[in-house]
Design a protein around this motif. Structure first.
Motif, mmCIF file in Angstrom:
data_model
loop_
_atom_site.group_PDB
_atom_site.id
_atom_site.type_symbol
_atom_site.label_atom_id
_atom_site.label_comp_id
_atom_site.label_asym_id
_atom_site.label_seq_id
_atom_site.Cartn_x
_atom_site.Cartn_y
_atom_site.Cartn_z
ATOM 1 N N ILE A 1 0.972 -1.383 -0.046
ATOM 2 C CA ILE A 1 0.023 0.102 0.088
ATOM 3 C C ILE A 1 0.752 1.112 0.079
ATOM 4 O O ILE A 1 0.612 2.214 -0.689
ATOM 5 N N HIS B 1 3.653 1.334 -1.287
ATOM 6 C CA HIS B 1 4.212 1.875 -2.879
ATOM 7 C C HIS B 1 2.989 2.601 -3.730
ATOM 8 O O HIS B 1 3.264 3.499 -4.380
ATOM 9 N N CYS B 2 1.891 2.133 -3.351
ATOM 10 C CA CYS B 2 0.689 2.708 -4.110
ATOM 11 C C CYS B 2 0.723 4.365 -3.754
ATOM 12 O O CYS B 2 0.536 5.255 -4.374
ATOM 13 N N GLN C 1 3.001 6.370 -2.962
ATOM 14 C CA GLN C 1 3.812 7.174 -3.316
ATOM 15 C C GLN C 1 3.499 7.213 -4.779
ATOM 16 O O GLN C 1 3.764 8.479 -5.434
ATOM 17 N N THR C 2 2.965 6.266 -5.497
ATOM 18 C CA THR C 2 2.661 6.486 -6.920
ATOM 19 C C THR C 2 1.551 7.287 -7.190
ATOM 20 O O THR C 2 1.614 8.411 -8.005
ATOM 21 N N GLN C 3 0.522 7.302 -6.341
ATOM 22 C CA GLN C 3 -0.449 8.430 -6.115
ATOM 23 C C GLN C 3 0.040 9.840 -6.122
ATOM 24 O O GLN C 3 -0.368 10.774 -6.608
ATOM 25 N N LEU D 1 2.942 11.154 -6.664
ATOM 26 C CA LEU D 1 3.639 11.509 -7.932
ATOM 27 C C LEU D 1 2.595 11.822 -9.035
ATOM 28 O O LEU D 1 2.884 12.842 -9.613
ATOM 29 N N LEU D 2 1.572 10.911 -9.009
ATOM 30 C CA LEU D 2 0.551 11.403 -10.065
ATOM 31 C C LEU D 2 -0.070 12.720 -9.775
ATOM 32 O O LEU D 2 -0.304 13.571 -10.689
#
Lengths: 206, 206
Positions: B115, B117-118, B120-122, B124-125
């Protein structure tokens, strides 16, 4: 994957398949591997990696070969090709890195759906980095058709009520720009709209 | 969170805290809830939700109140405020939706790192959707300082070797633009560089 991407992926896969060095076994029997700065961590479809020390970045490339960084990861973070559906996809070490293989018993259940949540966010992030609004829109429509598409006479119906504003908000644009770009695709005959439902015609990918 | 965001979050939280209707209990005793189009799914810190039917979008807002869509989710996908560290954060139903509460026994172990990991991606998005390069850069530097920062005499040292190119690739810009924007921050006296290590001065957030 087009030839440029295939070439890039090949280049990086050739690095990635080098046999990593097993450092030692940790308490519960998991293997720890070490990598040097700029090395790529192997893309194993059966494993997730947990970072013990060091910093890793995950990345993909656009059609012109530009890198798109998807994340920066450090101690405790979980990484692995299972965290992405993007192709090409690589994990590059930014300094000396140690990673532990995470046994699948720890992530096989709910984790698969959680990982797919990650996949989607990464995919949208990758789209948001495309250089032109036309490419962003085209990639987003393809992704929508893969997730929400139903075959129909003319091609693929996206089974999700959408406004121009919805699309603009999802790919980071304005409604006015979206209306212009979507009208252009409609004039070219590759999409059609009816009652807020979008159809990608068979000619869309040509 | 500034007052505009607080107001937006308040507006949406007032929708979110409405008591959802329990539809029925599924085989293993988990509760299923139903929501109508445009309703918000409650932000429960103790639960993940799995979508049974319907489509949900996750979203945040920028400083000007513009929506940033973080994902579109459907049957089988796992959603929940635990999947994001963004604030405000909401999950809005795009049609009639049924969701099942996912018991924590299924996601407490490796999932927490997955989660994150998610998250962080969110994050950056969300940064990639900011309207100007100056805001993107500022938000990215703050995020870097939170993840890789170490307190030092002048403020926070980002303990990660970075080039202008690295930053450009991560936030979706060009090296030339990054060099110009970073030089501007340096001239303003809010950052300094030494041997590819960046320091955010105490004045950075003012």
């Amino acid at each position: 994957m087009n030839s440029t991407l295939a070439k890039l992926a090949d280049n990086h896969l050739s690095v990635a398949i080098a046999l990593p060095k097993v450092l030692h076994l940790v308490n519960h029997g998991a293997k720890v591997y070490s990598f040097k700065r700029y090395e790529y961590i192997p893309l194993r479809s059966d494993a997730l990696w947990q970072i013990k020390t060091g910093i890793v970045r995950s990345l993909t490339w656009d059609e012109e070969g530009n890198q798109i960084i998807l994340g920066l990861w450090s101690t405790g973070d979980i990484i692995g090709s299972l965290m992405s559906t993007l192709d090409p996809y690589q994990m590059q070490c930014l300094n000396d890195v140690e990673v532990e293989v995470l046994p699948s018993i720890l992530w096989e259940q709910a984790s698969s759906a959680i990982i797919s949540h990650c996949h989607q966010t990464q995919h949208l992030l990758s789209i948001s980095h495309c250089r032109t609004i036309e490419i962003k829109l085209k990639k987003f429509l393809i992704w929508l058709s893969e997730k929400f598409g139903k075959p129909c006479d003319r091609g693929i119906l996206i089974d999700l009520k959408l406004t121009h504003q919805d699309i603009a908000e999802t790919i980071g644009s304005t409604r006015v720009t979206m209306t212009r770009a979507l009208n252009q695709l409609r004039i070219e005959g590759v999409i059609s709209w009816k009652n807020h439902y979008l159809t990608l015609h068979s000619s869309f990918n040509n």
